[in-house]
Design an enzyme around this catalytic site. Structure first.
Site, PDB file in Angstrom:
ATOM      1  CG  HIS A 210      -1.922   1.016   1.144  1.00  0.00           C
ATOM      2  ND1 HIS A 210      -1.746   2.123   2.110  1.00  0.00           N
ATOM      3  CD2 HIS A 210      -3.179   1.014   0.458  1.00  0.00           C
ATOM      4  CE1 HIS A 210      -3.075   3.029   1.865  1.00  0.00           C
ATOM      5  NE2 HIS A 210      -3.766   2.388   1.014  1.00  0.00           N
ATOM      6  CB  SER A 413      -7.713 -12.913  -2.727  1.00  0.00           C
ATOM      7  OG  SER A 413      -8.138 -11.825  -3.012  1.00  0.00           O
TER       8      SER A 413
END
Lengths: 492, 492
Positions: A210, A413
């Protein structure tokens, strides 16, 4: 060092050494892969150059998408105006404001319905908590030390923290944590703790981490080395090993992703630890922060998923509260080892509390929202929702594949990655997060089969229009999602 | 360098130079004045030492007030429990939670009523906004660049920012800003902008500055020099001049307080600028951040108050939104010059937005609360409230003086400083913020004469009990508020 195009190990080492002396005032291109033409970098001197224009990645048709810096956009703003003297009598002002709010509410309903791209669970009902909106609830300072300000919600906050500490296997008397304002604050905190434990440590993070991780490095003036990723988006531990070996003289602070932002990839924590040990980094020479933004809360409920646990030598875990749990405003949870926090904290008598959080005044409503949902759903409730999300994510990927659209879904995921739609209007309508040639849908509990069908049907329909007569064609995204998942004309 | 006991100018300079190389992992005592016995500092190796105990200031009766570090307090927490299988049928869980919330609401009402010590306006009614609590509103990234996430409130945010930019005299096309999570975020942002503009700049802040300023210096690895204060709490510009002259080789980044935390003192901005100019710091060699936490919003409405204005060479101003305006959760406003922000920002394509804020995901409800109040009250409404607060603050000071209780009220402030009450229970009941021998009441719009009377009467009554038979006596606070304001036995 943040955002450098390619850090050769030696260079990285030099940079790490140089970091504390040299400061780079001009940020450079953040995601180097996104600029199709390397010459762009030279000509624009990086995206953030003063007064410059940001050169975005090419859209599917080769046009560049521009983000203009240095300009204030006021087109849509709702001006604050001075009340008229007789407003209270006529009620005009109240009526005007009620009208604005009603229109706004309608747009929120519409936009919430169509939303697919960000990992926010928009399905919640906090009606029972409406009664608390009248109070200025502020957990200023430390959650575990009551300040003199009485209107707080520490009793809820600590209850929530206990729940998360148990989830990640750290004893009550061994953890410290707090409820943050967002995932970024968790990363800023975890990396700061790491730096305070190892003041001359180098920060390692995969290039798909991120952006807040690299922001932290810049803010904290830390040496930072970007590690390559596999096609899945996971950290490439072979590259990690090489870079560690070239910087053996400095402790290592590692950001491990429990679900990357774009591909939802989960870094192999056990392999990261093994790599550290094999390269001679003992437990007294590394600090691991786990960025669990979205998936830190989902993974414990996925069968066969590797465990995020403080029984392993990790230093901190952060997770967002507004993502999987769902919350009206952003928030997050940060858990670390109590032993680390004394390194960071200082006493501030004004609060009669110690200063170990990044923010001082802290939103006291967020802990109550989280407490409420955790109590209502419990472990079992979350488990059900996680299973539903994973099932629906597979459904979406299968439908895309069946329609000849390249797509990837990592095993652990619920983030489905596929070609960036050709049309910005379509992207905006479904609020898709995009990067380069790819976009993603994050399947959250509020996204059901019907919504996924509507989306897929519309995408198929639109593609026929975009790609008719061969004017344009689906982009090749083999580099991003692998040849086996790409379905461009070359890889079909 | 943060929290050093006394920074001699030469030492400060050495430290400033050394900062970027040397890192001090152990924080030391923050408010040195608070430790009565200097030997304490030596024996505890600073307050934050690992596993150590914090030695708080002496309470009025000479007992030490201790803040214990390194221990988790779970006495009051509300545990999250797993729902029973039949909870949905029996409704037991719903009933339990409703009970917890009802009791909690009752305690909030009680505590809100008795509150005096923190600068929060607890008088607001946002009932009209209750309808929005159902939405996950997130202004992620930059306020002026729309991200792909559609459920945001940028239109309200920019309206609010425009209002503040106008208040502080900066043109629409020349400012940048955002709504922060609290005053601390504003200071962290302003000082970061200063550091990016002058990477080798030294941070100057008066020793009565908010603790977040020194936290920023530590986080950002900046050289930091504490400047002495006058008795009023204002920065001592003679000392500032001396320290500037001893560090002429480095640019200056200055935190100017528009209302200090404890005494509500307003630094003389014009004198700070004059001092910079007279010591040879041209406008290209200094950056001023104004921490207007509480008073930045009140001062524009005080007659004869010096102006906070971007027509003067300042770089940024921050103010809290939950203080004078009043808001259910902490928030703040940060305004800076647009030209500075490009230095700081980088593009992050994931958001289709630039990354110039400290936090990534940002609470979208706060801007709506602020927009709502600004629209309802307007400049005129705020003016009336400010006048009322100042009037009531004078009333409180006069009543305390009349009762023989030492008290100080700065001319431009509504913060009344007086002797720390002898009894911790009394302090907790009225939620007074204390430091050393002094406490304060911040007179906010929700504090009326009746409440002040109740408080003063109770204080007078209690003092008679505490001080009867001469067992204890009122502390001398001449050092903190000046001999002319102190009313201890010596100065009466």
């Amino acid at each position: 060092m943040v955002g450098s195009v390619e850090v050769s190990p030696v260079e990285a080492n030099d940079r790490a050494k140089a970091t504390v002396d040299d400061v780079e005032p001009l940020p450079v291109e953040f995601y180097p892969l996104e600029t199709s033409d390397p010459a762009d970098l030279g000509t624009t001197n990086g995206v953030g150059s003063v007064g410059g224009k940001a050169e975005g990645p090419r859209a599917g048709d080769g046009r560049k998408r521009e983000i203009v810096l240095g300009r204030n956009v006021h087109t849509m703003s709702l001006e604050v105006t001075e009340p008229e003297a007789d407003d209270e009598v006529t009620g005009d002002r109240e009526a005007y404001m009620a009208g604005v709010l009603a229109r706004y509410r309608k747009s929120l309903i519409e936009r919430t319905r169509n939303h697919l791209g960000y990992p926010y669970n928009l399905d919640f009902d906090y009606g029972a908590l409406g009664q608390l909106q009248h109070f200025s609830i502020n957990n200023l300072g430390d959650p575990f030390i009551e300040s003199n300000y009485g209107v707080h919600s520490r009793q809820f906050e600590v209850g929530v923290l206990d729940w998360f500490a148990r989830l990640w296997e750290l004893e009550k008397n061994e953890y410290w944590g707090y409820i943050t304002n967002c995932g970024t604050e968790g990363n800023l905190h975890g990396i700061l703790v790491g730096r305070e434990v190892f003041p001359d440590g180098i920060l390692y993070a995969s290039r798909e981490s991120h952006y807040s991780v690299f922001k932290a490095a810049r803010m904290y003036r830390m040496g930072c080395i970007k590690v390559n990723t596999l096609t899945s988006g996971e950290i490439d531990c072979a590259d990690f090993r090489t870079k560690l070996l070239q910087n053996k003289d400095k402790p290592a602070i590692i950001n491990v992703n429990i679900g990357t932002t774009v591909k939802g990839a989960v870094d192999d924590l056990d392999l990261v630890i093994k790599t550290l040990e094999e390269t001679g980094f003992g437990r007294d020479r590394f600090y691991i922060h786990c960025d669990g933004a979205l998936f830190g809360l989902m993974m414990p409920f996925v069968k066969r998923a590797p465990k995020v646990s403080f029984k392993k030598p990790i230093g901190s875990v952060s997770v967002s509260g507004h993502k999987f749990v769902g919350c009206p405003m952003p928030c997050g949870v940060q858990i670390t080892r109590l032993e680390h926090i004394n390194t960071l904290s200082r006493n501030v008598e004004y609060l009669a509390s110690r200063d170990a959080t990044i923010m001082g005044s802290r939103n006291g409503h967020a802990p109550i929202f989280l407490w409420y949902t955790l109590n209502r759903k419990g472990y079992k409730g979350f488990q059900k929702e996680v299973q539903k999300c994973l099932r629906n994510a597979h459904y979406l990927k299968d439908r895309l594949h069946a329609a000849g659209i390249g797509a990837m879904l990592n095993e652990l995921s619920s983030t489905v990655v596929f070609e960036r739609p050709h049309d910005e209007e379509f992207i905006r309508k479904w609020q898709l997060a995009c990067q380069g040639n790819i976009a993603h849908v994050v399947v959250m509990p509020n996204i059901d089969i019907e919504k996924l069908d509507n989306f897929t049907n519309e995408l198929i329909e639109k593609r026929e229009i975009w790609f008719q007569d061969g004017k344009a064609q689906a982009p090749c995204i083999a580099e991003e999602i692998g040849e086996e998942s790409c379905m461009c004309t070359r890889h079909k």
